[in-house]
Design a protein around this motif. Sequence first.
Motif, PDB file in Angstrom:
ATOM      1  N   VAL A 190      29.072  39.329  87.848  1.00 42.75           N
ATOM      2  CA  VAL A 190      28.896  40.598  87.150  1.00 42.75           C
ATOM      3  C   VAL A 190      27.870  40.367  86.043  1.00 42.75           C
ATOM      4  N   ILE A 191      26.869  41.239  85.983  1.00 41.87           N
ATOM      5  CA  ILE A 191      25.899  41.209  84.883  1.00 41.87           C
ATOM      6  C   ILE A 191      26.248  42.376  83.960  1.00 41.87           C
ATOM      7  N   ALA A 192      26.510  42.080  82.697  1.00 43.58           N
ATOM      8  CA  ALA A 192      26.920  43.110  81.739  1.00 43.58           C
ATOM      9  C   ALA A 192      25.833  43.308  80.699  1.00 43.58           C
ATOM     10  N   LEU A 193      25.440  44.573  80.485  1.00 42.64           N
ATOM     11  CA  LEU A 193      24.376  44.917  79.537  1.00 42.64           C
ATOM     12  C   LEU A 193      24.952  45.680  78.352  1.00 42.64           C
ATOM     13  N   GLN A 194      24.465  45.380  77.163  1.00 41.36           N
ATOM     14  CA  GLN A 194      24.859  46.142  75.980  1.00 41.36           C
ATOM     15  C   GLN A 194      23.902  47.320  75.803  1.00 41.36           C
ATOM     16  N   LEU A 195      24.462  48.536  75.780  1.00 37.73           N
ATOM     17  CA  LEU A 195      23.658  49.750  75.653  1.00 37.73           C
ATOM     18  C   LEU A 195      23.932  50.438  74.324  1.00 37.73           C
ATOM     19  N   PRO A 196      23.018  51.273  73.845  1.00 32.04           N
ATOM     20  CA  PRO A 196      23.270  52.028  72.619  1.00 32.04           C
ATOM     21  C   PRO A 196      24.408  53.025  72.824  1.00 32.04           C
ATOM     22  N   PRO A 251      11.913  53.324  79.100  1.00 32.54           N
ATOM     23  CA  PRO A 251      11.474  52.197  78.261  1.00 32.54           C
ATOM     24  C   PRO A 251      12.009  52.215  76.842  1.00 32.54           C
ATOM     25  N   ASP A 252      12.285  53.396  76.282  1.00 35.85           N
ATOM     26  CA  ASP A 252      12.766  53.461  74.906  1.00 35.85           C
ATOM     27  C   ASP A 252      14.105  52.771  74.719  1.00 35.85           C
ATOM     28  N   ILE A 253      14.891  52.665  75.797  1.00 38.45           N
ATOM     29  CA  ILE A 253      16.224  52.058  75.690  1.00 38.45           C
ATOM     30  C   ILE A 253      16.310  50.738  76.448  1.00 38.45           C
ATOM     31  N   MET A 254      15.765  50.681  77.653  1.00 40.40           N
ATOM     32  CA  MET A 254      15.856  49.457  78.460  1.00 40.40           C
ATOM     33  C   MET A 254      14.727  48.503  78.086  1.00 40.40           C
ATOM     34  N   LYS A 255      14.933  47.811  76.973  1.00 45.44           N
ATOM     35  CA  LYS A 255      13.911  46.903  76.441  1.00 45.44           C
ATOM     36  C   LYS A 255      14.209  45.466  76.835  1.00 45.44           C
ATOM     37  N   GLY A 256      13.197  44.633  76.694  1.00 41.11           N
ATOM     38  CA  GLY A 256      13.335  43.228  77.092  1.00 41.11           C
ATOM     39  C   GLY A 256      14.397  42.476  76.327  1.00 41.11           C
ATOM     40  N   ASP A 257      14.705  42.925  75.100  1.00 42.82           N
ATOM     41  CA  ASP A 257      15.688  42.205  74.285  1.00 42.82           C
ATOM     42  C   ASP A 257      17.097  42.792  74.418  1.00 42.82           C
ATOM     43  N   THR A 258      17.326  43.642  75.422  1.00 41.07           N
ATOM     44  CA  THR A 258      18.671  44.185  75.660  1.00 41.07           C
ATOM     45  C   THR A 258      19.645  43.037  75.883  1.00 41.07           C
ATOM     46  N   ALA A 259      20.720  43.005  75.090  1.00 37.34           N
ATOM     47  CA  ALA A 259      21.711  41.921  75.197  1.00 37.34           C
ATOM     48  C   ALA A 259      22.384  41.967  76.563  1.00 37.34           C
ATOM     49  N   CYS A 260      22.571  40.784  77.144  1.00 31.62           N
ATOM     50  CA  CYS A 260      23.008  40.700  78.536  1.00 31.62           C
ATOM     51  C   CYS A 260      23.841  39.441  78.753  1.00 31.62           C
ATOM     52  N   TRP A 261      24.900  39.558  79.559  1.00 32.74           N
ATOM     53  CA  TRP A 261      25.757  38.423  79.889  1.00 32.74           C
ATOM     54  C   TRP A 261      25.908  38.316  81.400  1.00 32.74           C
ATOM     55  N   GLU A 262      26.014  37.089  81.891  1.00 33.41           N
ATOM     56  CA  GLU A 262      26.385  36.845  83.287  1.00 33.41           C
ATOM     57  C   GLU A 262      27.831  36.372  83.315  1.00 33.41           C
ATOM     58  N   LEU A 263      28.663  37.051  84.103  1.00 31.39           N
ATOM     59  CA  LEU A 263      30.072  36.709  84.234  1.00 31.39           C
ATOM     60  C   LEU A 263      30.297  36.152  85.634  1.00 31.39           C
ATOM     61  N   GLU A 303      41.639  31.672  87.422  1.00 36.57           N
ATOM     62  CA  GLU A 303      41.371  33.111  87.347  1.00 36.57           C
ATOM     63  C   GLU A 303      40.766  33.542  86.008  1.00 36.57           C
ATOM     64  N   GLU A 304      40.172  32.606  85.300  1.00 35.85           N
ATOM     65  CA  GLU A 304      39.472  32.956  84.060  1.00 35.85           C
ATOM     66  C   GLU A 304      38.025  33.332  84.391  1.00 35.85           C
ATOM     67  N   ILE A 305      37.358  33.941  83.420  1.00 41.24           N
ATOM     68  CA  ILE A 305      35.960  34.340  83.583  1.00 41.24           C
ATOM     69  C   ILE A 305      35.081  33.442  82.722  1.00 41.24           C
ATOM     70  N   VAL A 306      33.954  33.019  83.288  1.00 44.91           N
ATOM     71  CA  VAL A 306      32.956  32.273  82.519  1.00 44.91           C
ATOM     72  C   VAL A 306      31.908  33.278  82.023  1.00 44.91           C
ATOM     73  N   PHE A 307      31.723  33.356  80.695  1.00 49.32           N
ATOM     74  CA  PHE A 307      30.756  34.271  80.084  1.00 49.32           C
ATOM     75  C   PHE A 307      29.534  33.485  79.627  1.00 49.32           C
ATOM     76  N   ASN A 308      28.366  33.828  80.137  1.00 50.24           N
ATOM     77  CA  ASN A 308      27.127  33.171  79.705  1.00 50.24           C
ATOM     78  C   ASN A 308      26.135  34.203  79.205  1.00 50.24           C
ATOM     79  N   ARG A 309      25.692  34.045  77.959  1.00 51.08           N
ATOM     80  CA  ARG A 309      24.674  34.950  77.414  1.00 51.08           C
ATOM     81  C   ARG A 309      23.338  34.660  78.092  1.00 51.08           C
ATOM     82  N   VAL A 310      22.704  35.705  78.614  1.00 52.48           N
ATOM     83  CA  VAL A 310      21.421  35.545  79.311  1.00 52.48           C
ATOM     84  C   VAL A 310      20.313  35.426  78.273  1.00 52.48           C
ATOM     85  N   LYS A 311      19.491  34.392  78.402  1.00 58.79           N
ATOM     86  CA  LYS A 311      18.453  34.135  77.399  1.00 58.79           C
ATOM     87  C   LYS A 311      17.068  34.627  77.839  1.00 58.79           C
ATOM     88  N   ASP A 312      16.867  34.832  79.147  1.00 57.35           N
ATOM     89  CA  ASP A 312      15.521  35.189  79.608  1.00 57.35           C
ATOM     90  C   ASP A 312      15.380  36.663  79.992  1.00 57.35           C
TER      91      ASP A 312
END
Length: 407
Positions: free
Chosen positions: A257-263, A287-299, A305-314
Amino acid sequence: MNEFYVGSEIGQLRKVMLHRPELSLKRLTPSNCESLLFDDVLRIEQAGKEHDEFQKVLTENGTEVYLLTNMLAETLRIPEAKAWVLDRQVNKHRYGNALAKEVRAYLESMDEMSLAKHLTGGLTVAELDSSCKSMTLGMMGQTDFIIDPIPNHLFTRDTSCWIYGGVSVNPMAKPARKRETVHLRAIYKFHPMFKDADFQTYFGDEDRNFDHSTIEGGDVLVIGRGTVLIGMSERTTPQGVEQLTRALFKTGQAKKVIALQLPKARSCMHLDTVFTHMDIDCFTYYPDIMKGDTACWELTPGADEEIVFNRVKDGFTKAIARALDVPELRMVPTGGDIFEAEREQWNDANNVLAIRPGVVVTYERNVNTVRNMEEAGIKVLTIPGEDLGRGRGGARCMSCPMQRDDI
């Protein structure tokens, strides 16, 4: 392929649930539209005609269309289902003992289609025409609602969303939409089409307070190849994403699951109002909202049965490209100058519904964005949206795919 399975956002769309707007829109007025989550009052006949055009485009392109009101009425024909729905919508805590009995008896006296229309479209004090000795009733006017209308049923995408081999029946964020979930739970539980079908139910099918764990289907994109993209928006919380992700991993229906932080903004109510999938490597975006620095995690699934959360850096576009196994994404922006782009995004230019790879449905009014899509090689099928569009939802918002091919 299973009878009910959604393997992507862009594979051939085979079955879809829509809701033709009728009684609920008649109940929409300038004084109540805001509380019912609408920005404007729609012309009922015109909105209905435009919705019919939407249905026609889908059926002409090989998609079976099912209408929510019909499916709810067919569900209510089953005595057990009818009792189940009314148990969850009519009780002494909502109405007081005396009025609850009166409302229940009145609803039980209706034929199934009338009941379905009033459960979705509302019931006024005048329609109930009760002489019940109830303080609750005594303090209400003739045009007050005994049952509130649910005009947001128009947006079938949000209340439930099919993800690979199962469905999430979503706990909605806003009180005005919570009763929608009861109707979808009943349909998937009792309707003959679903009762014996083989599918998972991931989340939301419980009588409980889900607290901060809310999720709406406009934030959920099944991008394919075992990955789901979810936006954390005004309506979908990190807690909701985590609960759905756990179920997807536990059932083996998704591997990432890829999770994005939105306004948290009305203009970005859901991820699909600013970002949708059009072809394997091609997305439309604002483009005004979906910017390159949008915070994003890969789950991804972890031990026990736990989830591994990794902050996407690229960046989120690279994360999506990796999941889709393509070198990079083709990103098609909202069209026009800064003013035209803002106006077209508000009118759902980015909220397109793919019916097969590279073929999308959208409102004809968004001419600049349509031009951008066509220049990118996308075939665009347009529908009128002068009134439907005022509900702040486009072709994707108004559709709940129930069967769609993989990519």
